[in-house]
Motif scaffolding. Structure first.
Motif, PDB file in Angstrom:
ATOM      1  N   GLY A  22       0.995  -1.094   0.038  1.00 50.52           N
ATOM      2  CA  GLY A  22       0.122  -0.068   0.096  1.00 50.52           C
ATOM      3  C   GLY A  22       0.809   1.321  -0.021  1.00 50.52           C
ATOM      4  O   GLY A  22       1.956   1.242  -0.238  1.00 50.52           O
ATOM      5  N   ASP A  23       0.263   2.375   0.436  1.00 44.31           N
ATOM      6  CA  ASP A  23       1.070   3.695   0.686  1.00 44.31           C
ATOM      7  C   ASP A  23       2.342   3.659   1.079  1.00 44.31           C
ATOM      8  O   ASP A  23       2.383   2.794   2.359  1.00 44.31           O
ATOM      9  CB  ASP A  23       0.339   4.739   1.031  1.00 44.31           C
ATOM     10  CG  ASP A  23      -0.866   5.178   0.018  1.00 44.31           C
ATOM     11  OD1 ASP A  23      -1.124   4.886  -0.958  1.00 44.31           O
ATOM     12  OD2 ASP A  23      -1.889   5.905   0.612  1.00 44.31           O
ATOM     13  N   ASN A  24       3.400   4.275   0.894  1.00 47.96           N
ATOM     14  CA  ASN A  24       4.524   4.055   1.354  1.00 47.96           C
ATOM     15  C   ASN A  24       4.546   5.057   2.477  1.00 47.96           C
ATOM     16  O   ASN A  24       4.479   6.142   2.628  1.00 47.96           O
ATOM     17  CB  ASN A  24       5.768   4.859   0.562  1.00 47.96           C
ATOM     18  CG  ASN A  24       7.007   4.760   0.920  1.00 47.96           C
ATOM     19  OD1 ASN A  24       7.310   4.409   2.125  1.00 47.96           O
ATOM     20  ND2 ASN A  24       7.949   4.986  -0.022  1.00 47.96           N
ATOM     21  N   LYS A  25       5.005   4.475   3.870  1.00 52.45           N
ATOM     22  CA  LYS A  25       5.055   5.053   5.014  1.00 52.45           C
ATOM     23  C   LYS A  25       6.287   4.889   5.618  1.00 52.45           C
ATOM     24  O   LYS A  25       6.782   5.483   6.606  1.00 52.45           O
ATOM     25  CB  LYS A  25       4.168   4.223   6.120  1.00 52.45           C
ATOM     26  CG  LYS A  25       2.750   4.212   5.755  1.00 52.45           C
ATOM     27  CD  LYS A  25       1.952   5.337   6.014  1.00 52.45           C
ATOM     28  CE  LYS A  25       0.498   4.956   5.886  1.00 52.45           C
ATOM     29  NZ  LYS A  25      -0.345   5.819   4.670  1.00 52.45           N
ATOM     30  N   GLU A  26       7.260   4.642   4.629  1.00 54.26           N
ATOM     31  CA  GLU A  26       8.695   4.709   5.116  1.00 54.26           C
ATOM     32  C   GLU A  26       9.407   6.014   5.300  1.00 54.26           C
ATOM     33  O   GLU A  26       8.892   6.907   4.459  1.00 54.26           O
ATOM     34  CB  GLU A  26       9.392   3.664   4.153  1.00 54.26           C
ATOM     35  CG  GLU A  26       9.018   2.340   4.263  1.00 54.26           C
ATOM     36  CD  GLU A  26       9.942   1.531   3.361  1.00 54.26           C
ATOM     37  OE1 GLU A  26      10.881   1.757   2.673  1.00 54.26           O
ATOM     38  OE2 GLU A  26       9.510   0.190   3.233  1.00 54.26           O
ATOM     39  N   GLU A  27      10.461   6.061   6.029  1.00 55.94           N
ATOM     40  CA  GLU A  27      11.100   7.482   6.325  1.00 55.94           C
ATOM     41  C   GLU A  27      12.014   7.433   4.813  1.00 55.94           C
ATOM     42  O   GLU A  27      12.382   6.492   4.386  1.00 55.94           O
ATOM     43  CB  GLU A  27      11.990   7.312   7.374  1.00 55.94           C
ATOM     44  CG  GLU A  27      12.585   8.724   7.801  1.00 55.94           C
ATOM     45  CD  GLU A  27      13.325   8.673   9.022  1.00 55.94           C
ATOM     46  OE1 GLU A  27      14.655   8.947   9.140  1.00 55.94           O
ATOM     47  OE2 GLU A  27      12.704   8.136  10.202  1.00 55.94           O
ATOM     48  N   ARG A  28      12.085   8.634   4.316  1.00 53.24           N
ATOM     49  CA  ARG A  28      12.808   9.048   3.011  1.00 53.24           C
ATOM     50  C   ARG A  28      14.334   8.682   3.336  1.00 53.24           C
ATOM     51  O   ARG A  28      14.927   9.290   4.301  1.00 53.24           O
ATOM     52  CB  ARG A  28      12.601  10.594   2.776  1.00 53.24           C
ATOM     53  CG  ARG A  28      13.211  10.602   1.196  1.00 53.24           C
ATOM     54  CD  ARG A  28      12.952  12.214   0.622  1.00 53.24           C
ATOM     55  NE  ARG A  28      13.197  12.191  -0.590  1.00 53.24           N
ATOM     56  CZ  ARG A  28      14.251  11.869  -1.323  1.00 53.24           C
ATOM     57  NH1 ARG A  28      15.402  11.192  -0.881  1.00 53.24           N
ATOM     58  NH2 ARG A  28      14.473  12.028  -2.704  1.00 53.24           N
ATOM     59  N   PRO A  29      14.976   7.849   2.394  1.00 52.44           N
ATOM     60  CA  PRO A  29      16.432   7.714   2.728  1.00 52.44           C
ATOM     61  C   PRO A  29      17.060   8.909   2.582  1.00 52.44           C
ATOM     62  O   PRO A  29      16.912   9.935   1.700  1.00 52.44           O
ATOM     63  CB  PRO A  29      16.933   6.711   1.531  1.00 52.44           C
ATOM     64  CG  PRO A  29      15.574   6.528   0.754  1.00 52.44           C
ATOM     65  CD  PRO A  29      14.399   7.355   1.421  1.00 52.44           C
ATOM     66  N   GLY A  30      18.319   9.143   3.255  1.00 51.26           N
ATOM     67  CA  GLY A  30      19.023  10.335   3.144  1.00 51.26           C
ATOM     68  C   GLY A  30      20.328  10.140   2.529  1.00 51.26           C
ATOM     69  O   GLY A  30      20.624   9.127   1.968  1.00 51.26           O
ATOM     70  N   GLY A  31      21.199  11.053   2.728  1.00 50.04           N
ATOM     71  CA  GLY A  31      22.658  11.147   2.356  1.00 50.04           C
ATOM     72  C   GLY A  31      22.682  10.690   0.731  1.00 50.04           C
ATOM     73  O   GLY A  31      21.968  11.335  -0.123  1.00 50.04           O
ATOM     74  N   PHE A  32      23.578  10.181   0.519  1.00 53.26           N
ATOM     75  CA  PHE A  32      23.759   9.919  -1.075  1.00 53.26           C
ATOM     76  C   PHE A  32      23.657   8.380  -1.467  1.00 53.26           C
ATOM     77  O   PHE A  32      24.096   7.854  -2.699  1.00 53.26           O
ATOM     78  CB  PHE A  32      25.454  10.036  -1.351  1.00 53.26           C
ATOM     79  CG  PHE A  32      25.624  11.588  -0.913  1.00 53.26           C
ATOM     80  CD1 PHE A  32      25.682  12.362  -2.095  1.00 53.26           C
ATOM     81  CD2 PHE A  32      26.351  11.882   0.207  1.00 53.26           C
ATOM     82  CE1 PHE A  32      25.904  13.689  -1.952  1.00 53.26           C
ATOM     83  CE2 PHE A  32      26.574  13.166   0.253  1.00 53.26           C
ATOM     84  CZ  PHE A  32      26.321  13.996  -0.717  1.00 53.26           C
ATOM     85  N   ALA A  92      15.887   6.563  -5.313  1.00 50.13           N
ATOM     86  CA  ALA A  92      14.954   6.527  -6.434  1.00 50.13           C
ATOM     87  C   ALA A  92      13.721   5.489  -6.013  1.00 50.13           C
ATOM     88  O   ALA A  92      12.470   5.902  -6.763  1.00 50.13           O
ATOM     89  CB  ALA A  92      15.934   6.016  -7.633  1.00 50.13           C
ATOM     90  N   LYS A  93      13.993   4.555  -5.612  1.00 51.59           N
ATOM     91  CA  LYS A  93      12.986   3.683  -5.234  1.00 51.59           C
ATOM     92  C   LYS A  93      11.809   4.296  -4.545  1.00 51.59           C
ATOM     93  O   LYS A  93      10.759   3.968  -4.795  1.00 51.59           O
ATOM     94  CB  LYS A  93      13.528   2.249  -4.465  1.00 51.59           C
ATOM     95  CG  LYS A  93      14.283   1.397  -5.560  1.00 51.59           C
ATOM     96  CD  LYS A  93      14.777   0.310  -4.559  1.00 51.59           C
ATOM     97  CE  LYS A  93      15.478  -0.841  -5.418  1.00 51.59           C
ATOM     98  NZ  LYS A  93      15.804  -2.009  -4.478  1.00 51.59           N
ATOM     99  N   TYR A  94      12.512   4.783  -3.328  1.00 57.32           N
ATOM    100  CA  TYR A  94      11.382   5.686  -2.559  1.00 57.32           C
ATOM    101  C   TYR A  94      10.309   6.701  -3.148  1.00 57.32           C
ATOM    102  O   TYR A  94       9.100   6.633  -3.384  1.00 57.32           O
ATOM    103  CB  TYR A  94      12.183   6.421  -1.660  1.00 57.32           C
ATOM    104  CG  TYR A  94      11.266   7.326  -0.564  1.00 57.32           C
ATOM    105  CD1 TYR A  94      10.619   6.641   0.552  1.00 57.32           C
ATOM    106  CD2 TYR A  94      10.984   8.590  -0.990  1.00 57.32           C
ATOM    107  CE1 TYR A  94      10.032   7.563   1.412  1.00 57.32           C
ATOM    108  CE2 TYR A  94       9.969   9.456  -0.012  1.00 57.32           C
ATOM    109  CZ  TYR A  94       9.790   8.903   1.178  1.00 57.32           C
ATOM    110  OH  TYR A  94       8.958   9.588   1.988  1.00 57.32           O
ATOM    111  N   ASN A  95      11.095   7.332  -4.348  1.00 57.98           N
ATOM    112  CA  ASN A  95      10.234   8.497  -5.060  1.00 57.98           C
ATOM    113  C   ASN A  95       9.232   7.566  -6.173  1.00 57.98           C
ATOM    114  O   ASN A  95       8.069   8.311  -6.157  1.00 57.98           O
ATOM    115  CB  ASN A  95      11.362   9.216  -5.756  1.00 57.98           C
ATOM    116  CG  ASN A  95      12.027  10.012  -4.837  1.00 57.98           C
ATOM    117  OD1 ASN A  95      11.599  10.595  -3.868  1.00 57.98           O
ATOM    118  ND2 ASN A  95      13.059  10.850  -5.385  1.00 57.98           N
ATOM    119  N   ALA A  96       9.832   6.517  -6.527  1.00 50.90           N
ATOM    120  CA  ALA A  96       8.985   5.839  -7.547  1.00 50.90           C
ATOM    121  C   ALA A  96       7.799   5.238  -6.743  1.00 50.90           C
ATOM    122  O   ALA A  96       6.504   5.237  -7.197  1.00 50.90           O
ATOM    123  CB  ALA A  96       9.734   4.685  -8.110  1.00 50.90           C
TER     124      ALA A  96
END
Length: 86
Positions: free
Chosen positions: A38-48, A54-58
């Motif tokens: 379902g919807d992404n509830k994970e924390e956005r990856p940081g750093g480099f 890219a996976k998070y944004n997709a």
């Protein structure tokens, strides 16, 4: 060969004889995650960590879709790619 279920579509991707483009892989990933979690509830990856970002944004682009809708879209997308990569 066309898949009719999410499981069949996942199995079909494993039979591809060449690798889809990065954009196609991200779309496959995002639709699968939306269909199964379902919807992404994970924390956005940081750093480099560009791959994780890219996976998070997709996946975020698929937010709001019902699991069933994302599953149907995943199956259709993979079936379309199968003619290109098998």
């Amino acid at each position: 060969m066309n898949a009719n279920t999410l499981e069949e579509a996942v199995a079909l991707t494993k039979k591809f004889t060449s690798k889809p483009t990065n954009e196609e892989l991200l779309k496959i990933y995002a639709l699968y995650k939306q269909a199964t979690i379902g919807d992404n509830k994970e924390e956005r990856p940081g750093g480099f960590d560009f791959v994780a970002a890219a996976k998070y944004n997709a996946w975020m682009k698929e937010s709001g879709k019902e699991k069933a809708e994302a599953s149907e879209e995943y199956i259709s997308y993979v079936n379309g790619l199968s003619s290109k990569y098998m």
